[in-house]
Design an enzyme around this catalytic site. Structure first.
Site, PDB file in Angstrom:
ATOM      1  N   SER A 154      21.839 -40.622  32.571  1.00 56.31           N
ATOM      2  CA  SER A 154      21.235 -40.374  33.933  1.00 56.31           C
ATOM      3  C   SER A 154      20.285 -41.464  34.358  1.00 56.31           C
ATOM      4  O   SER A 154      19.743 -42.339  33.619  1.00 56.31           O
ATOM      5  CB  SER A 154      20.547 -38.971  33.595  1.00 56.31           C
ATOM      6  OG  SER A 154      19.735 -38.814  34.632  1.00 56.31           O
ATOM      7  N   ARG A 210      18.759 -33.489  27.513  1.00 56.66           N
ATOM      8  CA  ARG A 210      19.855 -33.366  28.473  1.00 56.66           C
ATOM      9  C   ARG A 210      21.170 -33.227  27.802  1.00 56.66           C
ATOM     10  O   ARG A 210      21.516 -34.302  27.069  1.00 56.66           O
ATOM     11  CB  ARG A 210      19.780 -34.575  29.240  1.00 56.66           C
ATOM     12  CG  ARG A 210      20.571 -34.751  30.378  1.00 56.66           C
ATOM     13  CD  ARG A 210      20.598 -36.113  31.336  1.00 56.66           C
ATOM     14  NE  ARG A 210      21.673 -36.300  32.281  1.00 56.66           N
ATOM     15  CZ  ARG A 210      21.665 -35.987  33.247  1.00 56.66           C
ATOM     16  NH1 ARG A 210      20.576 -35.300  33.873  1.00 56.66           N
ATOM     17  NH2 ARG A 210      22.543 -35.965  34.221  1.00 56.66           N
ATOM     18  N   HIS A 259      20.550 -26.525  35.338  1.00 54.71           N
ATOM     19  CA  HIS A 259      19.571 -27.764  35.778  1.00 54.71           C
ATOM     20  C   HIS A 259      18.261 -27.419  36.524  1.00 54.71           C
ATOM     21  O   HIS A 259      18.134 -27.827  37.736  1.00 54.71           O
ATOM     22  CB  HIS A 259      20.570 -28.861  36.702  1.00 54.71           C
ATOM     23  CG  HIS A 259      20.244 -30.363  36.552  1.00 54.71           C
ATOM     24  ND1 HIS A 259      18.990 -30.480  35.924  1.00 54.71           N
ATOM     25  CD2 HIS A 259      20.659 -31.273  37.071  1.00 54.71           C
ATOM     26  CE1 HIS A 259      18.794 -32.152  35.864  1.00 54.71           C
ATOM     27  NE2 HIS A 259      19.685 -32.391  36.908  1.00 54.71           N
ATOM     28  N   ASN A 279      26.267 -26.074  37.301  1.00 54.66           N
ATOM     29  CA  ASN A 279      24.781 -25.662  36.867  1.00 54.66           C
ATOM     30  C   ASN A 279      23.853 -25.811  38.065  1.00 54.66           C
ATOM     31  O   ASN A 279      22.666 -25.230  37.817  1.00 54.66           O
ATOM     32  CB  ASN A 279      24.437 -26.629  35.678  1.00 54.66           C
ATOM     33  CG  ASN A 279      24.743 -28.334  36.083  1.00 54.66           C
ATOM     34  OD1 ASN A 279      25.250 -28.538  37.222  1.00 54.66           O
ATOM     35  ND2 ASN A 279      24.689 -29.189  35.095  1.00 54.66           N
ATOM     36  N   ASP A 296      27.328 -31.311  45.584  1.00 56.59           N
ATOM     37  CA  ASP A 296      27.176 -31.984  44.331  1.00 56.59           C
ATOM     38  C   ASP A 296      28.235 -32.498  43.988  1.00 56.59           C
ATOM     39  O   ASP A 296      29.544 -32.451  44.642  1.00 56.59           O
ATOM     40  CB  ASP A 296      26.400 -31.005  43.270  1.00 56.59           C
ATOM     41  CG  ASP A 296      25.958 -31.735  41.788  1.00 56.59           C
ATOM     42  OD1 ASP A 296      25.899 -32.788  42.087  1.00 56.59           O
ATOM     43  OD2 ASP A 296      26.374 -31.046  40.831  1.00 56.59           O
ATOM     44  N   MET A 348      30.220 -35.055  34.147  1.00 53.85           N
ATOM     45  CA  MET A 348      30.305 -35.587  32.773  1.00 53.85           C
ATOM     46  C   MET A 348      30.912 -34.666  31.773  1.00 53.85           C
ATOM     47  O   MET A 348      30.445 -33.599  31.662  1.00 53.85           O
ATOM     48  CB  MET A 348      29.065 -36.287  32.454  1.00 53.85           C
ATOM     49  CG  MET A 348      28.634 -37.583  32.924  1.00 53.85           C
ATOM     50  SD  MET A 348      27.242 -38.533  32.257  1.00 53.85           S
ATOM     51  CE  MET A 348      26.163 -37.384  33.274  1.00 53.85           C
ATOM     52  N   CYS A 398      21.935 -33.984  44.664  1.00 52.73           N
ATOM     53  CA  CYS A 398      21.101 -34.519  43.707  1.00 52.73           C
ATOM     54  C   CYS A 398      21.396 -35.791  43.101  1.00 52.73           C
ATOM     55  O   CYS A 398      20.708 -36.495  42.302  1.00 52.73           O
ATOM     56  CB  CYS A 398      21.383 -33.423  42.604  1.00 52.73           C
ATOM     57  SG  CYS A 398      22.789 -33.306  41.708  1.00 52.73           S
ATOM     58  N   LEU A 399      22.897 -36.566  43.490  1.00 55.35           N
ATOM     59  CA  LEU A 399      23.046 -37.849  43.053  1.00 55.35           C
ATOM     60  C   LEU A 399      23.515 -37.793  41.832  1.00 55.35           C
ATOM     61  O   LEU A 399      23.058 -37.039  40.861  1.00 55.35           O
ATOM     62  CB  LEU A 399      21.887 -39.018  43.333  1.00 55.35           C
ATOM     63  CG  LEU A 399      21.416 -38.883  44.924  1.00 55.35           C
ATOM     64  CD1 LEU A 399      20.135 -39.891  45.244  1.00 55.35           C
ATOM     65  CD2 LEU A 399      22.525 -38.927  45.765  1.00 55.35           C
ATOM     66  N   ARG A 440      12.020 -35.851  42.054  1.00 59.62           N
ATOM     67  CA  ARG A 440      12.189 -35.620  40.694  1.00 59.62           C
ATOM     68  C   ARG A 440      11.004 -36.064  39.846  1.00 59.62           C
ATOM     69  O   ARG A 440      10.764 -35.108  38.731  1.00 59.62           O
ATOM     70  CB  ARG A 440      13.640 -36.141  40.190  1.00 59.62           C
ATOM     71  CG  ARG A 440      15.029 -35.690  40.859  1.00 59.62           C
ATOM     72  CD  ARG A 440      15.115 -34.346  40.303  1.00 59.62           C
ATOM     73  NE  ARG A 440      15.148 -34.364  38.669  1.00 59.62           N
ATOM     74  CZ  ARG A 440      16.247 -34.943  38.126  1.00 59.62           C
ATOM     75  NH1 ARG A 440      17.466 -35.174  38.656  1.00 59.62           N
ATOM     76  NH2 ARG A 440      16.265 -34.721  36.607  1.00 59.62           N
TER      77      ARG A 440
END
Length: 354
Positions: free
Chosen positions: A90, A141, A168, A199, A263, A268, A303-304, A330
């Protein structure tokens, strides 16, 4: 003695000559706070009341004002250490947590799968107990929410969900802070989700109604949110007098929405599903056509990292896009989470309207 201060909340917009939203806050002696989160875990926003989530956002605004605007040094986490377990890479989660924890005087310790294999070369129980003896908190994470649940059960220190397959929560805190800064209040906003039932959506479903926000979510058939989470979200909506609608039509979800949110379509661990997912999500790209049916004051969140098939450049780089303030927030929200779970600090900024 309290005094009014004007806070410029969108520096990126200022640099680009756009209109900047200005908020008025009051600042002075610490205000009495009845919410106490010290020692808690943050695994999902389902476990927190609306007032508790608002408190974390209040503390985020306080951190941002005192450190970024006033230039104060607040070593609130001096002498404390944080274990950071990252099974998934991340940019924002790592940078925001490492820099934020260090800025507050603490020491973050980054652990990848090369350093620690949860439940592989050591049991989750043993890992939790070892980390509890050496650190003050853990941000993990991970792939599986169940791993977080075990860590929290076995650890004697706060465990924070940095992302899992189900939730998340720290991303949603940043989203809500961004929206509060822009709109001045969250109550009554309609959130329009267009994308995967993942999420991020789950975390919105576990929290939006607690602020009086409505949610309209569109997901392709077969990619709907978890049924058990949907059932609980329906309960929250009923309790708080808000609307929750789920559909497979992106334009229906966007109609009248104040905030268009999407999103990644391929998270992943889902790389093998890429071709199938790209086909399933045809028609879900957020464009100006989508925005035309939204409310006149619509904004956009993501959220990228972002892929062009999810949202086109016209929307993503438009003045309505809040993605970069969202990314910066964030940092302030994870700092607030750590301070609230590890200290008795109370905000000095007057509580914003939510």
């Amino acid at each position: 003695m309290l005094f009014n201060l004007r806070i410029l909340l969108n520096n990126a917009a200022l640099r680009n000559g756009r209109n900047v939203v200005v908020r008025h806050f009051r600042y002075g002696q610490p205000l009495q706070n009845k919410v106490q989160l010290k020692g808690r875990d943050l695994l999902t926003l389902k476990n927190f009341t609306g007032e508790e989530i608002k408190y974390m956002l209040w503390l985020s605004a306080d951190m941002k004002f005192r450190i970024k605007q006033k230039g104060e040094y607040l070593p609130l986490l001096q002498g404390k250490s944080l274990g950071m377990i990252f099974e998934k890479r991340s940019t924002r989660t790592r940078l925001s947590t490492e820099t934020g924890f260090a800025l507050l005087g603490g020491h973050p310790c980054f652990l990848t799968t090369q350093d620690i294999h949860l439940g592989v070369n050591e049991s989750l129980t043993d890992t939790a107990r070892v980390l509890s003896s050496m650190t003050d908190a853990v941000l993990a994470r991970v792939y599986k929410q169940s791993d977080l649940d075990i860590l929290a059960e076995e650890a004697s220190i706060p465990i924070v969900n940095g992302l899992s397959d189900l939730y998340h929560p720290i991303q949603i805190l940043a989203d809500y802070l961004t929206l509060q800064e822009h709109y001045g209040s969250l109550k009554g906003l309609t959130l329009s989700w267009i994308g995967d039932g993942n999420n991020i959506l789950h975390s919105i479903m576990m929290s939006a109604a607690k602020f009086g926000m409505h949610l309209q979510a569109a997901t392709p058939k077969g990619y709907e949110p978890d049924p058990s989470i949907t059932k609980l979200a329906e309960q929250y909506a009923k309790e708080n007098g808000t609307k929750l609608s789920l559909t497979n039509d992106p334009l229906e979800a966007a109609r009248g929405g104040n905030v268009l949110i999407t999103d990644t379509w391929i998270s992943m661990g889902q790389e093998e599903e890429k071709k199938k997912r790209l086909q399933a999500f045809q028609g879900y790209q957020v464009t100006m056509k989508t925005a035309k049916v939204a409310a006149s004051d619509w904004t956009f969140l993501h959220c990228l990292p972002r892929k062009p098939e999810e949202v086109d450049d016209e929307v993503f780089y438009s003045p309505r896009s809040l993605v970069f303030p969202e990314a910066e927030n964030r940092k302030w929200t994870i700092m607030a989470v750590m301070v609230s779970l590890l200290t008795d600090y109370s905000p000095q900024l007057q509580k914003p309207r939510f």
